[in-house]
Design a protein around this motif. Structure first.
Motif: not given
Length: 144
Positions: A29-45
């Motif tokens: 099972v894959a769980h993907t979390e979206k967040y903004k890094d310290s520079t404000g860029a959109q990231r996924e983990k």
């Protein structure tokens, strides 16, 4: 008590095996979390969880296909290993106690699928809030 709950999509089809006379269904099972890094860029983990569901109730196996969204609950295990280049690694695995089908990417607009719980497990929410009158009825008609 340690319990892990995961909602995510299956990364590949379920594989059913028999080990020492007991049935086991293995899937990831894959769980993907979206967040903004310290520079404000959109990231996924994305976190991958290897799941093992030891059960004689293998009727759910055909429904555990790649892309299906599921809710799984169980006891977590962390496995450590050495990579070929000598580095240490770890993986998260889950000994599944209950599973519920939520739907698939192809049926996202259809409200998802039904649930599958082992015998005697799980909680089912009421179809309407407890403090509201029944549909088509008046709260004055209640016997209490």
């Amino acid at each position: 008590m340690i319990k892990l709950q995961v909602i995510g999509n299956l990364g590949k089809d379920c594989v059913s095996n028999t080990v020492n006379g007991k049935n086991v269904m293995n899937f990831t099972v894959a769980h993907t979390e979206k967040y903004k890094d310290s520079t404000g860029a959109q990231r996924e983990k994305t976190i991958w969880v290897d799941c093992a569901y030891w059960s004689d109730r293998t009727g759910i196996a055909p429904y555990l296909k790649k892309g299906t969204q599921v809710y799984v609950e169980g006891a977590p295990e962390v496995r450590t290993y050495q990579t070929q280049d000598g580095k240490s690694g770890a993986s998260l695995s889950l000994r599944v106690l209950s599973i519920q089908l939520l739907g698939s990417r192809a049926s996202e607009g259809n409200g998802g699928g039904g649930g599958y719980q082992p015998q005697g497990g799980g909680y089912s929410a009421p179809s309407q809030p407890m403090n509201e009158a029944p549909i088509g009825g008046d709260s004055d008609d209640l016997p209490f």
